[in-house]
Design an enzyme around this catalytic site. Structure first.
Site, PDB file in Angstrom:
ATOM      1  N   GLY A 101      45.728 173.437 102.030  1.00 22.67           N
ATOM      2  CA  GLY A 101      45.144 172.964 103.230  1.00 22.67           C
ATOM      3  C   GLY A 101      45.627 174.019 104.455  1.00 22.67           C
TER       4      GLY A 101
ATOM      5  N   LEU B 129      50.728 161.621  99.133  1.00 26.57           N
ATOM      6  CA  LEU B 129      49.229 162.000  99.367  1.00 26.57           C
ATOM      7  C   LEU B 129      48.685 161.401 100.518  1.00 26.57           C
ATOM      8  CD1 LEU B 129      48.381 162.493  95.629  1.00 26.57           C
ATOM      9  CD2 LEU B 129      49.214 164.017  97.239  1.00 26.57           C
TER      10      LEU B 129
ATOM     11  N   HIS C  31      45.091 165.915 101.231  1.00 27.05           N
ATOM     12  CA  HIS C  31      45.103 166.592 100.009  1.00 27.05           C
ATOM     13  C   HIS C  31      43.927 165.868  99.082  1.00 27.05           C
ATOM     14  CE1 HIS C  31      49.432 165.527 101.092  1.00 27.05           C
ATOM     15  NE2 HIS C  31      49.646 166.711 100.515  1.00 27.05           N
TER      16      HIS C  31
ATOM     17  N   GLN D  98      62.167 175.099  98.976  1.00 28.91           N
ATOM     18  CA  GLN D  98      61.578 175.285 100.208  1.00 28.91           C
ATOM     19  C   GLN D  98      62.186 174.626 101.179  1.00 28.91           C
ATOM     20  OE1 GLN D  98      57.821 174.205  98.670  1.00 28.91           O
ATOM     21  NE2 GLN D  98      57.368 173.492 100.659  1.00 28.91           N
TER      22      GLN D  98
ATOM     23  N   SER E  84      52.314 164.153 105.518  1.00 22.96           N
ATOM     24  CA  SER E  84      53.325 163.237 104.877  1.00 22.96           C
ATOM     25  C   SER E  84      54.448 162.852 105.867  1.00 22.96           C
ATOM     26  CB  SER E  84      53.846 163.866 103.540  1.00 22.96           C
ATOM     27  OG  SER E  84      52.860 164.177 102.739  1.00 22.96           O
TER      28      SER E  84
ATOM     29  N   GLN F  55      51.549 179.307 105.744  1.00 23.22           N
ATOM     30  CA  GLN F  55      51.666 179.326 104.087  1.00 23.22           C
ATOM     31  C   GLN F  55      50.502 179.715 103.733  1.00 23.22           C
ATOM     32  OE1 GLN F  55      53.400 175.513 102.029  1.00 23.22           O
ATOM     33  NE2 GLN F  55      51.135 175.130 101.755  1.00 23.22           N
TER      34      GLN F  55
HETATM   35  O1  PAF Z   1      52.268 172.563 101.093  1.00 27.19           O
HETATM   36  C1  PAF Z   1      52.907 172.151 100.465  1.00 27.19           C
HETATM   37  O2  PAF Z   1      52.840 170.752 100.014  1.00 27.19           O
HETATM   38  C2  PAF Z   1      54.061 172.968  99.800  1.00 27.19           C
HETATM   39  O3  PAF Z   1      54.548 173.871 100.462  1.00 27.19           O
HETATM   40  C3  PAF Z   1      53.360 173.502  98.382  1.00 27.19           C
HETATM   41  C4  PAF Z   1      52.052 174.460  98.305  1.00 27.19           C
HETATM   42  C5  PAF Z   1      52.828 172.361  97.391  1.00 27.19           C
HETATM   43  C6  PAF Z   1      54.486 174.261  97.535  1.00 27.19           C
HETATM   44  O4  PAF Z   1      55.567 173.415  97.300  1.00 27.19           O
END
Ligand code: PAF
Length: 278
Positions: free
Chosen positions: A143, A29, A33, A57, A182, A149
């Site tokens: 974010g 984080l 975040h 993913q 990150s 996304q």
């Molecule tokens: O943005 C992220 O960190 C990831 O894509 C999420 C939304 C937590 C899904 O794993």
């Protein structure tokens, strides 16, 4: 603050809670975040932050294995930010059987990030749908650094009639303009000092667009500048904000989106461009 690892304990903890806010994360984080957690506190009486590195993913050869993980440091930061519940399932809790039902996002999933990372948004949408079903939040926060996304998740919530309000948070930046991520932890000191160029070129393109310069030329020059400084550009594109379709003439709410690699590290960034009324 409680750290919970199973859906059963989570449901028990959240039973009877009023407004629950969910901040989905993959841990590691940073201020981006934590600012979402602080916003969530103003919108919900109980804030749940999920910490789960979602294998679904990541493509083959991506950084799933080396993605930074430090749950105790994440927990410390979340406690200080006023989060009430950390939900940190392990893989067997999130995916007790191989996940064969997947959310299939629309065509945008194959463009921009999706053109470079096939299957990425299928994995993101699937895990976020599962998290929403596990937590039952009234509000979920994401974010805008991951602009595509955010766009796809917002559409998913509408298309699947999920009873959750979607809220976005602005990208947090270091003093030199680099978007917090990150993955910045992978950068060498030299790469770290080069990295803010990504946002700088977007600002230059935005200024050119506002001044009426040819958009194609601006994007080409920006890519060339990045390449000249050792970047490998995956894409640098101008889209409209609402759905990331290519902008129509006269469209005013635009966004520049970029992804480029410095050595082995892939960085993404974006910049909203609002044109004045003609
Ligand atoms: O943005 C992220 O960190 C990831 O894509 C999420 C939304 C937590 C899904 O794993």
């Amino acid at each position: 603050m409680e750290v919970i690892h199973t859906v059963r304990d989570l449901r028990r903890r959240l039973a009877g809670e009023g407004a629950v806010g969910l901040v989905p994360t993959m841990g590691s984080l940073h201020e981006g975040h934590l600012s979402l957690v602080r916003s969530a506190r103003t919108l919900a009486s109980c804030v749940v932050t999920s910490v789960f590195v979602n294998r679904l993913q990541f493509g083959p050869g991506e950084d799933f294995e080396r993605y930074p993980r430090d749950l105790s440091e994440d927990t410390r930061l979340l406690g200080a930010a006023g989060c009430q519940v950390v939900f940190a399932p392990d893989e067997s809790e999130m995916y007790p059987v191989p996940q064969r039902f997947l959310v299939e996002p629309p065509e945008l999933q194959h463009e921009l990030e999706g053109a470079i990372r096939p299957g990425h948004f299928r994995g993101v949408c699937t895990v976020v749908l599962k998290l929403i079903n596990m937590v039952h939040p009234q509000v979920a926060l994401f974010g805008k650094k991951d602009y595509q996304q955010w766009t796809l998740l917002r559409e998913m919530v509408g298309a699947l009639s999920l009873p959750v309000r979607m809220v976005s948070g602005e990208t947090m930046r270091a003093d030199d303009g680099l978007a917090l991520s990150s993955r910045n932890a992978y950068l060498s000191p030299e790469q770290r000092s080069e990295a803010p160029r990504l946002q700088r070129v977007l600002r230059t393109v935005a200024a050119g667009i506002k001044a009426g310069a040819a958009r194609g030329d601006l994007l080409t020059a920006a890519s060339a500048e990045l390449a000249a400084h050792g970047w490998q550009v995956d894409y640098l594109a101008l889209r409209r904000q609402s759905d990331l379709a290519p902008p129509q003439p006269g469209e005013r709410a635009l966004v520049l989106l970029a992804a480029a690699r410095l050595g082995g590290t892939r960085l993404i960034d974006n910049l909203e461009v609002l044109l004045p009324e003609a």
